[in-house]
Design a protein around this motif. Sequence first.
Motif, mmCIF file in Angstrom:
data_model
loop_
_atom_site.group_PDB
_atom_site.id
_atom_site.type_symbol
_atom_site.label_atom_id
_atom_site.label_comp_id
_atom_site.label_asym_id
_atom_site.label_seq_id
_atom_site.Cartn_x
_atom_site.Cartn_y
_atom_site.Cartn_z
ATOM 1 N N HIS A 188 0.862 -1.195 0.000
ATOM 2 C CA HIS A 188 0.000 0.000 0.000
ATOM 3 C C HIS A 188 0.897 1.243 0.000
ATOM 4 C CE1 HIS A 188 -3.480 -2.534 1.023
ATOM 5 N NE2 HIS A 188 -2.665 -3.143 1.858
ATOM 6 N N PRO A 189 1.553 1.529 -1.120
ATOM 7 C CA PRO A 189 2.564 2.601 -1.129
ATOM 8 C C PRO A 189 2.008 3.995 -0.818
ATOM 9 C CG PRO A 189 2.155 1.758 -3.344
ATOM 10 C CD PRO A 189 1.409 0.866 -2.416
ATOM 11 N N ASN A 190 0.704 4.195 -0.993
ATOM 12 C CA ASN A 190 0.154 5.535 -0.726
ATOM 13 C C ASN A 190 -0.346 5.703 0.704
ATOM 14 O OD1 ASN A 190 0.604 6.338 -3.369
ATOM 15 N ND2 ASN A 190 -1.294 5.331 -4.030
ATOM 16 N N ALA A 191 -0.309 4.612 1.455
ATOM 17 C CA ALA A 191 -0.863 4.687 2.817
ATOM 18 C C ALA A 191 0.152 5.272 3.792
ATOM 19 C CB ALA A 191 -1.258 3.288 3.272
ATOM 20 N N LEU A 192 -0.350 6.055 4.739
ATOM 21 C CA LEU A 192 0.516 6.536 5.819
ATOM 22 C C LEU A 192 0.510 5.485 6.927
ATOM 23 C CD1 LEU A 192 -0.360 10.342 6.242
ATOM 24 C CD2 LEU A 192 1.487 9.294 4.928
ATOM 25 N N LEU A 193 1.671 5.318 7.553
ATOM 26 C CA LEU A 193 1.788 4.348 8.650
ATOM 27 C C LEU A 193 1.622 5.091 9.971
ATOM 28 C CD1 LEU A 193 2.537 1.448 9.554
ATOM 29 C CD2 LEU A 193 4.917 2.181 9.573
ATOM 30 N N ILE A 194 0.609 4.687 10.743
ATOM 31 C CA ILE A 194 0.379 5.362 12.037
ATOM 32 C C ILE A 194 0.425 4.321 13.153
ATOM 33 C CG2 ILE A 194 -0.904 7.291 11.024
ATOM 34 C CD1 ILE A 194 -3.493 5.978 12.015
ATOM 35 N N ALA A 195 1.055 4.695 14.287
ATOM 36 C CA ALA A 195 1.300 3.685 15.321
ATOM 37 C C ALA A 195 1.115 4.237 16.722
ATOM 38 C CB ALA A 195 2.719 3.145 15.179
ATOM 39 N N HIS A 196 0.691 3.338 17.603
ATOM 40 C CA HIS A 196 0.610 3.667 19.034
ATOM 41 C C HIS A 196 2.012 3.500 19.621
ATOM 42 C CE1 HIS A 196 -0.658 3.479 23.232
ATOM 43 N NE2 HIS A 196 -1.789 4.049 22.828
ATOM 44 N N PRO A 197 2.408 4.359 20.580
ATOM 45 C CA PRO A 197 3.776 4.245 21.117
ATOM 46 C C PRO A 197 4.054 2.977 21.913
ATOM 47 C CG PRO A 197 2.540 5.943 22.279
ATOM 48 C CD PRO A 197 1.690 5.513 21.126
ATOM 49 N N GLU A 198 3.059 2.107 22.108
ATOM 50 C CA GLU A 198 3.331 0.816 22.751
ATOM 51 C C GLU A 198 3.920 -0.186 21.754
ATOM 52 O OE1 GLU A 198 -0.337 -0.405 24.641
ATOM 53 O OE2 GLU A 198 -0.404 1.442 25.792
#
Length: 302
Positions: A188-198
């Motif tokens: 998914h090259p257009n997707a932004l990667l978002i993450a929880h700090p855990e």
Amino acid sequence: MDYAKEILRLKKEKNAIILAHFYQEKEIQDIADFLGDSLRLSQLAVETDAKIIVFCGVHFMAETAKILNPEKKVLLPVMKAGCKMADMISPNALKRYKDEHPDTKIITYVNSTASVKALSDCICTSTNALKIINHYLDNGEKILYCPDQNLGKYAMKLGGREFDVWDGCCPIHHFLKRDNILALKKKHPNALLIAHPECRLDILEISDYVGSTKQLLEFTKDSEANEFIVCTEKGVIYAMEKASPNKKFILASNTLSCVNMKLTTLEDVYNCLANETNEIFVDEEVAAKAKVALDKMLELSK
Ligand code: 13P
Ligand code: SF4
């Protein structure tokens, strides 16, 4: 029985409020008066005039609400809904650390029991952890951050300063693998990667945005991007899809499901509100000490 309808009726009749975390099942999110991350839910617990707080989440969250509101009735629909991370530090182990490090300030993540909070100098959540850690480091203090190793390591990396970190974690976030995430990014090259700090540091390092559940939700609302790979518990995707129906959310792994958060059903909420059962009690002395550390957090996160 139409539980949702009955819950709404009882709420009015009893002057009760329903607070729910983003990891709760959809039908629970739908009946909640407020949805939030750990910080927002703690603040709402302080602000509310309601006499009863029904906390749809896990035990430490309801316990925190009770400590901040000793005069209110706080109910947890499922008593056995715990947090695996909170179980990774015991008051005895923390006491031993404190005896060996008498000059070290203890900064404790809100995912902890009241007895552990009572031994702490300040509490923090995923929203304010960096601010609070930096506040103590800027004052030249030695600190221990517990119990989440990942948020601790992330704060060290961002701030370039070393401190002690407990070796606990949230198994659900911790076992996400960087290689799998890299493969998803490729797909998914257009997707932004978002993450929880855990999540582990090696995932946070390649993320486009890191934040609490509420911050992740706000980011997806405000962002111009249309696609997101989401590295946190799957419940938050329901709230994201509701807020941005035209955007696409890809859960980073099917394992991102917190069993304890998923225990609560509408029937449980109805039963505990109707019978006023599952009330949370905290030992007075423990609660008073834990409140000092929680109040410090609320003061520092203004
Ligand atoms: P938030 O404070 O970001 O909602 O996180 C709570 C939690 O338990 C994350 O696993
Ligand atoms: Fe605890 Fe992890 Fe569940 Fe959050 S997702 S409540 S840290 S076990």
